[in-house]
Write an enzyme that holds these catalytic residues in place. Structure first.
Site, mmCIF file in Angstrom:
data_model
loop_
_atom_site.group_PDB
_atom_site.id
_atom_site.type_symbol
_atom_site.label_atom_id
_atom_site.label_comp_id
_atom_site.label_asym_id
_atom_site.label_seq_id
_atom_site.Cartn_x
_atom_site.Cartn_y
_atom_site.Cartn_z
ATOM 1 N N GLY A 13 0.812 -1.222 0.000
ATOM 2 C CA GLY A 13 0.000 0.000 0.000
ATOM 3 C C GLY A 13 0.843 1.268 0.000
ATOM 4 O O GLY A 13 2.064 1.223 -0.201
ATOM 5 N N VAL A 15 1.763 3.413 2.452
ATOM 6 C CA VAL A 15 2.818 3.511 3.472
ATOM 7 C C VAL A 15 3.840 2.383 3.292
ATOM 8 O O VAL A 15 5.045 2.603 3.394
ATOM 9 C CB VAL A 15 2.205 3.486 4.892
ATOM 10 C CG1 VAL A 15 3.304 3.604 5.947
ATOM 11 C CG2 VAL A 15 1.184 4.609 5.067
ATOM 12 N N TYR A 138 -14.156 2.263 11.711
ATOM 13 C CA TYR A 138 -12.692 2.295 11.580
ATOM 14 C C TYR A 138 -12.072 2.739 12.903
ATOM 15 O O TYR A 138 -11.089 2.149 13.379
ATOM 16 C CB TYR A 138 -12.364 3.286 10.466
ATOM 17 C CG TYR A 138 -10.911 3.554 10.180
ATOM 18 C CD1 TYR A 138 -10.160 2.676 9.395
ATOM 19 C CD2 TYR A 138 -10.290 4.713 10.636
ATOM 20 C CE1 TYR A 138 -8.822 2.953 9.091
ATOM 21 C CE2 TYR A 138 -8.964 4.995 10.343
ATOM 22 C CZ TYR A 138 -8.227 4.112 9.563
ATOM 23 O OH TYR A 138 -6.924 4.389 9.264
ATOM 24 N N LYS A 142 -9.551 0.592 15.364
ATOM 25 C CA LYS A 142 -8.172 1.056 15.563
ATOM 26 C C LYS A 142 -7.884 1.298 17.047
ATOM 27 O O LYS A 142 -6.806 0.985 17.543
ATOM 28 C CB LYS A 142 -7.935 2.354 14.784
ATOM 29 C CG LYS A 142 -7.829 2.156 13.277
ATOM 30 C CD LYS A 142 -6.459 1.629 12.906
ATOM 31 C CE LYS A 142 -6.238 1.592 11.413
ATOM 32 N NZ LYS A 142 -5.040 0.854 11.032
ATOM 33 N N PRO A 165 -0.259 8.246 12.702
ATOM 34 C CA PRO A 165 0.029 9.240 11.663
ATOM 35 C C PRO A 165 -1.158 10.182 11.452
ATOM 36 O O PRO A 165 -2.314 9.806 11.672
ATOM 37 C CB PRO A 165 0.245 8.405 10.386
ATOM 38 C CG PRO A 165 0.295 6.979 10.843
ATOM 39 C CD PRO A 165 -0.456 6.916 12.138
ATOM 40 N N ASN A 167 -2.896 12.570 8.247
ATOM 41 C CA ASN A 167 -3.223 12.139 6.869
ATOM 42 C C ASN A 167 -1.930 11.939 6.076
ATOM 43 O O ASN A 167 -1.035 12.772 6.149
ATOM 44 C CB ASN A 167 -4.045 13.206 6.157
ATOM 45 C CG ASN A 167 -5.340 13.471 6.873
ATOM 46 O OD1 ASN A 167 -6.343 12.838 6.611
ATOM 47 N ND2 ASN A 167 -5.309 14.399 7.818
ATOM 48 N N HIS A 181 -8.717 8.790 -0.332
ATOM 49 C CA HIS A 181 -8.624 9.944 0.556
ATOM 50 C C HIS A 181 -8.598 11.219 -0.291
ATOM 51 O O HIS A 181 -8.519 11.160 -1.517
ATOM 52 C CB HIS A 181 -7.351 9.868 1.402
ATOM 53 C CG HIS A 181 -7.431 8.865 2.507
ATOM 54 N ND1 HIS A 181 -6.636 7.754 2.567
ATOM 55 C CD2 HIS A 181 -8.232 8.802 3.599
ATOM 56 C CE1 HIS A 181 -6.930 7.057 3.660
ATOM 57 N NE2 HIS A 181 -7.895 7.661 4.300
HETATM 58 P P1 NDP Z 1 -3.492 1.251 1.617
HETATM 59 O O1 NDP Z 1 -4.963 1.182 1.376
HETATM 60 O O2 NDP Z 1 -2.630 1.940 0.630
HETATM 61 O O3 NDP Z 1 -2.933 -0.206 1.807
HETATM 62 C C1 NDP Z 1 -3.605 -1.137 2.581
HETATM 63 C C2 NDP Z 1 -2.748 -2.360 2.624
HETATM 64 O O4 NDP Z 1 -3.420 -3.366 3.396
HETATM 65 C C3 NDP Z 1 -2.486 -2.968 1.242
HETATM 66 O O5 NDP Z 1 -1.168 -3.461 1.209
HETATM 67 C C4 NDP Z 1 -3.490 -4.117 1.193
HETATM 68 O O6 NDP Z 1 -3.079 -5.160 0.330
HETATM 69 C C5 NDP Z 1 -3.469 -4.570 2.642
HETATM 70 N N1 NDP Z 1 -4.662 -5.301 3.061
HETATM 71 C C6 NDP Z 1 -5.929 -4.820 3.159
HETATM 72 N N2 NDP Z 1 -6.754 -5.806 3.558
HETATM 73 C C7 NDP Z 1 -5.986 -6.924 3.734
HETATM 74 C C8 NDP Z 1 -6.256 -8.256 4.145
HETATM 75 N N3 NDP Z 1 -7.488 -8.658 4.462
HETATM 76 N N4 NDP Z 1 -5.222 -9.129 4.186
HETATM 77 C C9 NDP Z 1 -3.964 -8.750 3.851
HETATM 78 N N5 NDP Z 1 -3.640 -7.496 3.485
HETATM 79 C C10 NDP Z 1 -4.649 -6.600 3.413
HETATM 80 O O7 NDP Z 1 -3.296 1.843 3.079
HETATM 81 P P2 NDP Z 1 -2.250 2.910 3.606
HETATM 82 O O8 NDP Z 1 -0.883 2.527 3.191
HETATM 83 O O9 NDP Z 1 -2.801 4.242 3.314
HETATM 84 O O10 NDP Z 1 -2.402 2.708 5.180
HETATM 85 C C11 NDP Z 1 -1.475 1.945 5.943
HETATM 86 C C12 NDP Z 1 -1.854 2.075 7.399
HETATM 87 O O11 NDP Z 1 -1.795 3.440 7.763
HETATM 88 C C13 NDP Z 1 -3.263 1.594 7.715
HETATM 89 O O12 NDP Z 1 -3.246 0.863 8.920
HETATM 90 C C14 NDP Z 1 -4.048 2.877 7.853
HETATM 91 O O13 NDP Z 1 -5.134 2.708 8.728
HETATM 92 C C15 NDP Z 1 -3.010 3.811 8.404
HETATM 93 N N6 NDP Z 1 -3.226 5.229 8.154
HETATM 94 C C16 NDP Z 1 -3.372 5.690 6.871
HETATM 95 C C17 NDP Z 1 -3.564 7.030 6.651
HETATM 96 C C18 NDP Z 1 -3.715 7.590 5.267
HETATM 97 O O14 NDP Z 1 -3.949 8.796 5.138
HETATM 98 N N7 NDP Z 1 -3.593 6.810 4.208
HETATM 99 C C19 NDP Z 1 -3.640 7.994 7.772
HETATM 100 C C20 NDP Z 1 -3.411 7.411 9.066
HETATM 101 C C21 NDP Z 1 -3.232 6.074 9.229
HETATM 102 P P3 NDP Z 1 -3.307 -5.064 -1.298
HETATM 103 O O15 NDP Z 1 -2.952 -3.692 -1.729
HETATM 104 O O16 NDP Z 1 -2.358 -6.067 -1.823
HETATM 105 O O17 NDP Z 1 -4.744 -5.367 -1.520
#
Ligand code: NDP
Length: 320
Positions: A13, A15, A138, A142, A165, A167, A181
């Site tokens: 993803g 991050v 959510y 969390k 973190p 956003n 987002h």
């Molecule tokens: P993304 O949506 O970009 O990525 C989510 C990741 O989780 C992907 O790698 C996805 O895999 C994986 N995933 C989702 N569901 C499953 C599952 N059931 N089994 C295995 N893997 C799974 O998220 P971000 O990188 O934006 O977020 C990372 C973390 O940071 C999260 O915990 C989020 O809550 C937190 N966060 C994010 C913010 C933001 O602004 N984006 C702000 C604050 C916190 P795949 O892509 O292969 O499907």
């Protein structure tokens, strides 16, 4: 010294990809990093989670995987956000404990804090009242990570901790209009708007009034901090990873910065009939600054430009 095997869930993803990039130039000989996404494991399923831990035998985990989405996706799917994230988090933390993982760094968010609160928010306030109604599923899922981390510490002495973190934005974001987002959503919208001509008659429509204030951290800045937390921060108590309070920007400043990055020739308009979400959720990074007083963040406009350029160059493989 024995090798650390660091498993990053959610490694595909926004991050996760940023941490991968940082590790490419900041690797240590006693660390082996493994990045997994949903093609490798279904973390909603305990057996699948156990098979992953059996395969890689991690000693450390950065747990990013989550059902993640923007305001509108959350508002319509609160139950799904609650249940999926509860399952994912419980499976990861409990499997880590059962397989003797020594450290887990999980990820909360500043948007899970109480709706009615004094500003700036800090790490002690997570549980001090209900979250904003738009994303209660959510948020409660969390918040339970923090409760579980203290349980694993109190009952088993585990250093399972969490970071908070603000956003995040950067390369490899989710640009799907239904689930994104605000920043990737607007990048996609502006890209689509001008792909057949960047002319003065074009209107870049931004949902909401443009007035809400947010702190945004560039994913590569956040990634460096994740690596620091994994290596150096050893308390079960969460730590906010955010830009400074003075670096808060309005949604309209975001739209203007994007317009500059795209060299947009048209007009920005605001649809004030659409929901704004929380007006602000200013977070204090005083705890972080206490550890890293000289920390510098990438300038917002520069990070936006890099993110826009990445999207333009990678449109075909981006999550659209
Ligand atoms: P993304 O949506 O970009 O990525 C989510 C990741 O989780 C992907 O790698 C996805 O895999 C994986 N995933 C989702 N569901 C499953 C599952 N059931 N089994 C295995 N893997 C799974 O998220 P971000 O990188 O934006 O977020 C990372 C973390 O940071 C999260 O915990 C989020 O809550 C937190 N966060 C994010 C913010 C933001 O602004 N984006 C702000 C604050 C916190 P795949 O892509 O292969 O499907």
């Amino acid at each position: 010294m024995s090798k650390k095997i660091i498993l990053v869930t959610g490694g595909t993803g926004l991050v996760g990809c940023a941490i991968k990039k940082i590790i490419e130039s900041d690797s240590k000989s006693d660390e082996q990093w493994i990045f997994v996404g949903s093609k490798d494991v279904d973390l909603c399923d305990k057996q699948s989670t156990e098979a992953l831990f059996q395969k890689y035998k991690p000693t450390h985990v950065i747990h990013l995987a989550a059902m993640v989405g923007g305001l509108f996706h959350n508002m319509n799917h609160n139950l799904d956000f609650l249940r999926n994230n509860i399952h994912i988090n419980d499976n990861v933390l409990q499997t880590a404990h059962e397989t003797n993982v020594v450290k887990v760094v999980s990820c909360l968010s500043t948007c899970i804090f109480p709706d009615k609160i004094t500003y700036p928010i800090d790490e002690t306030m997570i549980h001090n009242g209900p979250p904003h109604p738009s994303n209660y599923g959510y948020s409660y899922a969390k918040r339970l990570i923090d409760i579980a981390n203290h349980g694993y510490y109190d009952q088993h002495g585990r250093i399972y901790t969490s970071v908070i973190p603000c956003n995040v934005f950067g390369p490899h974001d989710n640009y799907n209009p239904q689930t994104s987002h605000v920043i990737p959503g607007l990048i996609r919208k502006l890209y689509d708007l001008i792909k057949d001509g960047n002319t003065e008659d074009k209107e870049f429509k931004v949902l909401g009034t443009g007035k809400p204030l947010r702190q945004f951290i560039y994913s590569l800045d956040l990634a460096k901090l994740f690596v620091w937390v994994l290596r150096e921060y050893n308390s079960p108590d969460p730590i906010i990873l955010s830009v400074d309070e003075t670096q808060e920007v309005s949604i309209s400043q975001v739209a203007q910065s994007l317009a500059r990055a795209f060299d947009f020739k048209g007009r920005i308009v605001y649809d004030s009939t659409a929901a704004d979400g929380q007006y602000k959720k200013t977070a204090s990074n005083a705890k972080l600054r206490n550890y890293l007083p000289d920390l510098k963040f990438t300038a917002f406009d520069e990070a936006i430009k890099e993110s826009v350029d990445w999207y333009r160059n990678n449109y075909d493989k981006a999550r659209n």
